[in-house]
Design a protein around this motif. Structure first.
Motif, PDB file in Angstrom:
ATOM      1  N   PRO A  76       0.828  -1.220   0.000  1.00 48.33           N
ATOM      2  CA  PRO A  76       0.000   0.000   0.000  1.00 48.33           C
ATOM      3  C   PRO A  76       0.860   1.266   0.000  1.00 48.33           C
ATOM      4  N   SER A  77       0.299   2.348  -0.537  1.00 47.50           N
ATOM      5  CA  SER A  77       1.047   3.609  -0.525  1.00 47.50           C
ATOM      6  C   SER A  77       1.134   4.110   0.914  1.00 47.50           C
ATOM      7  N   THR A  78       2.154   4.925   1.175  1.00 43.82           N
ATOM      8  CA  THR A  78       2.359   5.403   2.552  1.00 43.82           C
ATOM      9  C   THR A  78       1.242   6.359   2.977  1.00 43.82           C
ATOM     10  N   GLU A  79       0.515   6.912   1.989  1.00 46.30           N
ATOM     11  CA  GLU A  79      -0.609   7.812   2.351  1.00 46.30           C
ATOM     12  C   GLU A  79      -1.823   7.055   2.863  1.00 46.30           C
ATOM     13  N   LEU A  80      -1.855   5.756   2.629  1.00 46.06           N
ATOM     14  CA  LEU A  80      -3.000   4.960   3.090  1.00 46.06           C
ATOM     15  C   LEU A  80      -2.748   4.599   4.558  1.00 46.06           C
ATOM     16  N   LYS A  81      -3.312   5.400   5.480  1.00 47.21           N
ATOM     17  CA  LYS A  81      -3.011   5.187   6.905  1.00 47.21           C
ATOM     18  C   LYS A  81      -4.071   5.857   7.767  1.00 47.21           C
ATOM     19  N   GLU A  82      -3.940   5.628   9.082  1.00 47.62           N
ATOM     20  CA  GLU A  82      -4.783   6.310  10.080  1.00 47.62           C
ATOM     21  C   GLU A  82      -6.257   5.934   9.990  1.00 47.62           C
ATOM     22  N   PHE A  83      -6.536   4.703   9.594  1.00 52.32           N
ATOM     23  CA  PHE A  83      -7.939   4.279   9.564  1.00 52.32           C
ATOM     24  C   PHE A  83      -8.369   3.804  10.958  1.00 52.32           C
ATOM     25  N   ASP A  84      -9.622   4.096  11.282  1.00 50.81           N
ATOM     26  CA  ASP A  84     -10.191   3.620  12.554  1.00 50.81           C
ATOM     27  C   ASP A  84     -10.697   2.190  12.419  1.00 50.81           C
ATOM     28  N   LEU A  85     -11.124   1.846  11.204  1.00 51.04           N
ATOM     29  CA  LEU A  85     -11.731   0.531  10.977  1.00 51.04           C
ATOM     30  C   LEU A  85     -11.393   0.067   9.568  1.00 51.04           C
ATOM     31  N   CYS A  86     -10.914  -1.172   9.466  1.00 52.61           N
ATOM     32  CA  CYS A  86     -10.706  -1.797   8.156  1.00 52.61           C
ATOM     33  C   CYS A  86     -11.655  -2.980   8.043  1.00 52.61           C
ATOM     34  N   ILE A  87     -12.252  -3.092   6.867  1.00 55.32           N
ATOM     35  CA  ILE A  87     -13.200  -4.181   6.611  1.00 55.32           C
ATOM     36  C   ILE A  87     -12.665  -5.024   5.458  1.00 55.32           C
ATOM     37  N   ASP A  88     -12.741  -6.328   5.624  1.00 56.65           N
ATOM     38  CA  ASP A  88     -12.346  -7.251   4.540  1.00 56.65           C
ATOM     39  C   ASP A  88     -13.413  -8.310   4.395  1.00 56.65           C
ATOM     40  N   LYS A  89     -14.030  -8.358   3.239  1.00 56.87           N
ATOM     41  CA  LYS A  89     -15.014  -9.430   2.967  1.00 56.87           C
ATOM     42  C   LYS A  89     -14.548 -10.162   1.713  1.00 56.87           C
ATOM     43  N   GLY A  90     -13.888 -11.264   1.937  1.00 58.49           N
ATOM     44  CA  GLY A  90     -13.468 -12.112   0.818  1.00 58.49           C
ATOM     45  C   GLY A  90     -12.118 -11.794   0.211  1.00 58.49           C
ATOM     46  N   THR A  91     -11.516 -10.670   0.600  1.00 60.61           N
ATOM     47  CA  THR A  91     -10.261 -10.291  -0.053  1.00 60.61           C
ATOM     48  C   THR A  91      -9.068 -11.054   0.523  1.00 60.61           C
ATOM     49  N   PHE A  92      -9.022 -11.194   1.863  1.00 61.01           N
ATOM     50  CA  PHE A  92      -7.938 -11.998   2.435  1.00 61.01           C
ATOM     51  C   PHE A  92      -8.020 -13.426   1.897  1.00 61.01           C
ATOM     52  N   ASP A  93      -9.231 -13.915   1.721  1.00 65.70           N
ATOM     53  CA  ASP A  93      -9.408 -15.256   1.135  1.00 65.70           C
ATOM     54  C   ASP A  93      -8.740 -15.318  -0.241  1.00 65.70           C
ATOM     55  N   ALA A  94      -9.045 -14.324  -1.074  1.00 66.34           N
ATOM     56  CA  ALA A  94      -8.501 -14.319  -2.438  1.00 66.34           C
ATOM     57  C   ALA A  94      -6.975 -14.214  -2.395  1.00 66.34           C
ATOM     58  N   ILE A  95      -6.475 -13.315  -1.556  1.00 63.95           N
ATOM     59  CA  ILE A  95      -5.027 -13.091  -1.487  1.00 63.95           C
ATOM     60  C   ILE A  95      -4.311 -14.329  -0.954  1.00 63.95           C
ATOM     61  N   SER A  96      -4.849 -14.933   0.089  1.00 65.35           N
ATOM     62  CA  SER A  96      -4.116 -15.993   0.789  1.00 65.35           C
ATOM     63  C   SER A  96      -4.233 -17.337   0.078  1.00 65.35           C
ATOM     64  N   LEU A  97      -5.086 -17.428  -0.928  1.00 68.83           N
ATOM     65  CA  LEU A  97      -5.160 -18.695  -1.662  1.00 68.83           C
ATOM     66  C   LEU A  97      -4.165 -18.749  -2.820  1.00 68.83           C
ATOM     67  N   ASN A  98      -3.473 -17.644  -3.044  1.00 66.88           N
ATOM     68  CA  ASN A  98      -2.425 -17.653  -4.055  1.00 66.88           C
ATOM     69  C   ASN A  98      -1.376 -18.712  -3.670  1.00 66.88           C
TER      70      ASN A  98
END
Ligand SMILES: C[S@@+](CC[C@H](N)C(=O)[O-])C[C@H]1O[C@@H](n2cnc3c(N)ncnc32)[C@H](O)[C@@H]1O
Length: 173
Positions: A76-98
């Motif tokens: 991720p770019s260094t500007e992508l930061k300071e989030f209070d909440l991150c949501i993942d629906k299905g993306t970690f699944d897609a990434i981790s099945l590589n």
């Protein structure tokens, strides 16, 4: 989406909380969050086609204040930061099945998550591929489990299981 939104309401996530939808796809989650009154929304996806689709969907819905960026969450770019909440629906699944470097990819995901979330920020993951125990092991360096969200159960051969796992984590400082 509904069970995550119900949890957000229950724990009083403020409407101005900075929320990141990781791997936003067609932006369906962002649309629902906006309808619930959340105002500081960002979606990322590494697919330019998804980003284009998401922007079109948001424009059709008249939701022009939602940011959508083409970004690989594993870098991720260094500007992508300071989030209070991150949501993942299905993306970690897609990434981790590589199949290439699966363990490295999981570690990189956890590193990226720590980089974009504020200390003590929340992370809600919905997975069809990993059990609660597996997710706890993957995210335990740097995150603590706050809650398991209820998901449908099924029975097979005398055993009970879930087809979906939904967990809320908090980033440790
Ligand atoms: C299974 S889809 C889920 C989409 C959406 N979250 C939903 O619930 O409908 C996975 C999404 O993650 C995106 N994605 C996969 N790997 C990614 C990565 N490394 N960085 C950002 N997005 C990624 C894909 O392009 C796809 O849109």
């Amino acid at each position: 989406m509904n069970r995550v939104i119900r949890w957000m309401e229950k724990v009083n996530i403020p409407e101005d909380a900075a929320i990141l939808d990781i791997g936003t796809g067609n932006a369906a989650f962002l649309v629902e969050l906006a309808k619930e009154g959340f105002k500081n929304l960002t979606g990322i996806d590494y697919s330019s086609a998804s980003v284009e689709l998401a922007l079109n969907v948001l424009e059709d819905e008249g939701l022009i204040n939602i940011k959508v960026q083409e970004q690989d969450f594993l870098n991720p770019s260094t500007e992508l930061k300071e989030f209070d909440l991150c949501i993942d629906k299905g993306t970690f699944d897609a990434i981790s099945l590589n199949p290439d470097g699966r363990d490295m990819v999981k570690l990189q995901y956890v590193t990226s998550l720590r980089a974009v979330l504020k200390p003590h920020g929340h992370f809600v993951i919905t997975s069809c591929n990993w059990t609660k125990e597996q997710l706890l092991q993957i995210f335990s360096p740097g995150f603590e489990l706050l809650q398991e969200l209820p998901t449908p159960h099924f029975q097979f051969g005398g055993m009970t299981g879930n087809s979906v796992t939904a967990l809320v984590f908090r980033r440790l400082s």
